[in-house]
Motif scaffolding. Structure first.
Motif, PDB file in Angstrom:
ATOM      1  N   ILE A 127     -42.168  31.739 -19.618  1.00  0.00           N
ATOM      2  CA  ILE A 127     -42.762  31.443 -20.661  1.00  0.00           C
ATOM      3  C   ILE A 127     -43.555  30.801 -21.541  1.00  0.00           C
ATOM      4  O   ILE A 127     -44.616  31.012 -22.278  1.00  0.00           O
ATOM      5  CB  ILE A 127     -41.732  31.838 -21.959  1.00  0.00           C
ATOM      6  N   THR A 128     -43.259  29.268 -20.828  1.00  0.00           N
ATOM      7  CA  THR A 128     -44.348  28.181 -21.346  1.00  0.00           C
ATOM      8  C   THR A 128     -45.726  28.353 -21.054  1.00  0.00           C
ATOM      9  O   THR A 128     -46.752  27.943 -21.009  1.00  0.00           O
ATOM     10  CB  THR A 128     -43.485  26.770 -20.660  1.00  0.00           C
ATOM     11  N   ILE A 129     -45.965  29.159 -19.883  1.00  0.00           N
ATOM     12  CA  ILE A 129     -47.106  29.211 -19.206  1.00  0.00           C
ATOM     13  C   ILE A 129     -47.919  30.134 -19.572  1.00  0.00           C
ATOM     14  O   ILE A 129     -49.153  29.715 -19.771  1.00  0.00           O
ATOM     15  CB  ILE A 129     -47.226  29.251 -17.405  1.00  0.00           C
ATOM     16  N   GLU A 130     -47.280  30.968 -19.455  1.00  0.00           N
ATOM     17  CA  GLU A 130     -47.961  32.399 -19.312  1.00  0.00           C
ATOM     18  C   GLU A 130     -48.152  32.503 -21.330  1.00  0.00           C
ATOM     19  O   GLU A 130     -48.580  33.592 -21.604  1.00  0.00           O
ATOM     20  CB  GLU A 130     -47.433  33.344 -19.038  1.00  0.00           C
ATOM     21  N   GLY A 131     -46.929  32.396 -21.834  1.00  0.00           N
ATOM     22  CA  GLY A 131     -46.990  32.499 -23.788  1.00  0.00           C
ATOM     23  C   GLY A 131     -45.965  34.174 -23.336  1.00  0.00           C
ATOM     24  O   GLY A 131     -46.041  34.696 -22.751  1.00  0.00           O
ATOM     25  N   GLY A 132     -45.538  34.359 -25.075  1.00  0.00           N
ATOM     26  CA  GLY A 132     -44.981  35.395 -25.357  1.00  0.00           C
ATOM     27  C   GLY A 132     -44.241  35.310 -25.905  1.00  0.00           C
ATOM     28  O   GLY A 132     -44.173  34.314 -26.533  1.00  0.00           O
ATOM     29  N   TRP A 133     -42.967  36.043 -26.538  1.00  0.00           N
ATOM     30  CA  TRP A 133     -42.198  36.343 -27.537  1.00  0.00           C
ATOM     31  C   TRP A 133     -41.201  36.012 -27.355  1.00  0.00           C
ATOM     32  O   TRP A 133     -40.266  36.100 -26.096  1.00  0.00           O
ATOM     33  CB  TRP A 133     -42.018  37.096 -28.752  1.00  0.00           C
ATOM     34  N   MET A 134     -40.044  34.893 -27.431  1.00  0.00           N
ATOM     35  CA  MET A 134     -38.710  34.542 -27.764  1.00  0.00           C
ATOM     36  C   MET A 134     -37.459  34.200 -28.502  1.00  0.00           C
ATOM     37  O   MET A 134     -38.212  33.648 -29.473  1.00  0.00           O
ATOM     38  CB  MET A 134     -39.023  32.994 -26.800  1.00  0.00           C
ATOM     39  N   MET A 135     -36.867  34.149 -28.351  1.00  0.00           N
ATOM     40  CA  MET A 135     -36.020  33.645 -30.162  1.00  0.00           C
ATOM     41  C   MET A 135     -35.605  32.502 -30.224  1.00  0.00           C
ATOM     42  O   MET A 135     -35.244  31.592 -28.880  1.00  0.00           O
ATOM     43  CB  MET A 135     -34.017  34.588 -29.721  1.00  0.00           C
ATOM     44  N   ASN A 136     -35.458  31.541 -31.281  1.00  0.00           N
ATOM     45  CA  ASN A 136     -35.227  30.192 -30.676  1.00  0.00           C
ATOM     46  C   ASN A 136     -34.247  30.749 -31.440  1.00  0.00           C
ATOM     47  O   ASN A 136     -33.559  31.052 -32.993  1.00  0.00           O
ATOM     48  CB  ASN A 136     -36.162  29.703 -31.678  1.00  0.00           C
ATOM     49  N   GLU A 137     -33.058  29.623 -31.039  1.00  0.00           N
ATOM     50  CA  GLU A 137     -31.600  30.338 -31.177  1.00  0.00           C
ATOM     51  C   GLU A 137     -31.673  29.191 -32.864  1.00  0.00           C
ATOM     52  O   GLU A 137     -29.986  28.654 -33.541  1.00  0.00           O
ATOM     53  CB  GLU A 137     -30.726  30.174 -30.323  1.00  0.00           C
ATOM     54  N   TYR A 138     -32.236  27.756 -33.045  1.00  0.00           N
ATOM     55  CA  TYR A 138     -31.603  27.032 -33.334  1.00  0.00           C
ATOM     56  C   TYR A 138     -32.063  26.784 -34.679  1.00  0.00           C
ATOM     57  O   TYR A 138     -32.814  26.563 -35.624  1.00  0.00           O
ATOM     58  CB  TYR A 138     -32.481  25.827 -33.110  1.00  0.00           C
ATOM     59  N   GLY A 139     -33.004  28.434 -35.325  1.00  0.00           N
ATOM     60  CA  GLY A 139     -33.559  28.548 -36.722  1.00  0.00           C
ATOM     61  C   GLY A 139     -32.744  28.084 -37.606  1.00  0.00           C
ATOM     62  O   GLY A 139     -31.169  28.232 -37.369  1.00  0.00           O
ATOM     63  N   LYS A 140     -33.126  27.898 -38.911  1.00  0.00           N
ATOM     64  CA  LYS A 140     -32.367  27.583 -40.029  1.00  0.00           C
ATOM     65  C   LYS A 140     -31.466  27.911 -40.579  1.00  0.00           C
ATOM     66  O   LYS A 140     -30.410  27.813 -40.808  1.00  0.00           O
ATOM     67  CB  LYS A 140     -33.127  26.971 -41.123  1.00  0.00           C
ATOM     68  N   LYS A 141     -31.709  29.715 -40.429  1.00  0.00           N
ATOM     69  CA  LYS A 141     -30.558  30.359 -40.972  1.00  0.00           C
ATOM     70  C   LYS A 141     -30.263  30.949 -39.290  1.00  0.00           C
ATOM     71  O   LYS A 141     -29.925  32.838 -39.431  1.00  0.00           O
ATOM     72  CB  LYS A 141     -30.809  31.501 -41.899  1.00  0.00           C
ATOM     73  N   GLY A 142     -30.372  30.898 -38.599  1.00  0.00           N
ATOM     74  CA  GLY A 142     -29.539  31.546 -36.993  1.00  0.00           C
ATOM     75  C   GLY A 142     -30.753  31.508 -36.567  1.00  0.00           C
ATOM     76  O   GLY A 142     -31.844  30.955 -36.654  1.00  0.00           O
ATOM     77  N   PRO A 143     -30.671  32.306 -35.296  1.00  0.00           N
ATOM     78  CA  PRO A 143     -32.340  32.552 -34.307  1.00  0.00           C
ATOM     79  C   PRO A 143     -33.581  33.919 -34.944  1.00  0.00           C
ATOM     80  O   PRO A 143     -33.073  34.354 -35.864  1.00  0.00           O
ATOM     81  CB  PRO A 143     -31.214  33.570 -33.325  1.00  0.00           C
ATOM     82  N   VAL A 144     -34.410  32.480 -35.063  1.00  0.00           N
ATOM     83  CA  VAL A 144     -35.568  33.782 -35.062  1.00  0.00           C
ATOM     84  C   VAL A 144     -36.801  33.380 -34.311  1.00  0.00           C
ATOM     85  O   VAL A 144     -36.043  32.905 -33.451  1.00  0.00           O
ATOM     86  CB  VAL A 144     -37.029  32.225 -36.259  1.00  0.00           C
ATOM     87  N   PRO A 145     -37.258  35.183 -34.426  1.00  0.00           N
ATOM     88  CA  PRO A 145     -38.320  35.175 -33.367  1.00  0.00           C
ATOM     89  C   PRO A 145     -39.480  33.915 -33.348  1.00  0.00           C
ATOM     90  O   PRO A 145     -39.653  33.484 -34.286  1.00  0.00           O
ATOM     91  CB  PRO A 145     -38.952  36.979 -33.053  1.00  0.00           C
ATOM     92  N   VAL A 146     -40.297  33.529 -31.786  1.00  0.00           N
ATOM     93  CA  VAL A 146     -40.840  32.253 -31.746  1.00  0.00           C
ATOM     94  C   VAL A 146     -42.289  32.999 -31.285  1.00  0.00           C
ATOM     95  O   VAL A 146     -41.635  33.648 -29.868  1.00  0.00           O
ATOM     96  CB  VAL A 146     -40.735  30.988 -31.615  1.00  0.00           C
ATOM     97  N   HIS A 147     -43.450  32.438 -31.550  1.00  0.00           N
ATOM     98  CA  HIS A 147     -44.382  33.242 -30.190  1.00  0.00           C
ATOM     99  C   HIS A 147     -44.796  31.731 -29.514  1.00  0.00           C
ATOM    100  O   HIS A 147     -45.403  31.238 -29.967  1.00  0.00           O
ATOM    101  CB  HIS A 147     -45.701  33.900 -30.772  1.00  0.00           C
TER     102      HIS A 147
END
Length: 176
Positions: A127-147
């Motif tokens: 995901i670091t090499i190719e990129g794309g969407w993932m869930m960041n579980e450390y969002g201020k109000k819970g998991p958030v999608p991150v590109h």
């Protein structure tokens, strides 16, 4: 230098100069790495934070590895004998304590920069090499999608060169 007089040793001019440099270096600290005033490219974090996360690694909430540890700062300790030999050469060949401290700081900084560039670190995740969407579980109000933009490289720590290029040293004088 008072111990020399107490022992009744008559030192050469060269010996007195070396002892004077050592005396000047007695309360000198050389800090090498990243400092809180260095802002990362994202504008939200400091380079010190980015360096810390990459050096020690980070974990997901479930305990699995998010960023693997890549302990590039340990190179100074790992090569302490080499740095010690360099320091002795600097003491012998440079005129002032400031020049010696700057040479040691510059050498330690170069060692860290070389480790970032040359060590065989755990490769970047797909995901670091190719990129794309993932869930960041450390969002201020819970998991958030991150590109993730993608780095197009399997080699960690060198995508933009910011971490390597901004390693620096600071010389501090006075009691700790």
């Amino acid at each position: 230098m008072s111990i020399v007089g107490e022992l009744g040793i008559n030192m050469t001019a060269e010996g007195m100069a070396a002892l004077s440099k050592l005396d000047d270096l007695l309360d000198t600290t050389i800090e090498v790495g990243y400092h809180a005033d260095q802002t990362a490219a994202d504008g939200e974090h400091t380079l010190a934070e980015i360096a810390y996360w990459n050096h020690y690694g980070t974990l997901h909430k479930d305990g699995s590895v998010m960023i693997p540890a890549r302990p590039f700062m340990d190179t100074v300790k790992k090569h302490s004998e080499e740095l010690s030999e360099f320091s002795q050469q600097a003491m012998s060949s440079l005129e002032t304590a400031d020049a010696v401290a700057n040479a040691i700081g510059s050498q330690a900084k170069s060692m860290i920069q070389d480790a970032i560039k040359d060590e065989d670190w755990v490769p970047n995740a797909p995901i670091t090499i190719e990129g794309g969407w993932m869930m960041n579980e450390y969002g201020k109000k819970g998991p958030v999608p991150v590109h993730i933009e993608g780095k197009r490289s399997t080699k960690p720590l060198i995508d933009t060169g910011t971490l390597r290029q901004n390693c620096h040293y600071v010389i501090k004088k006075g009691k700790k």
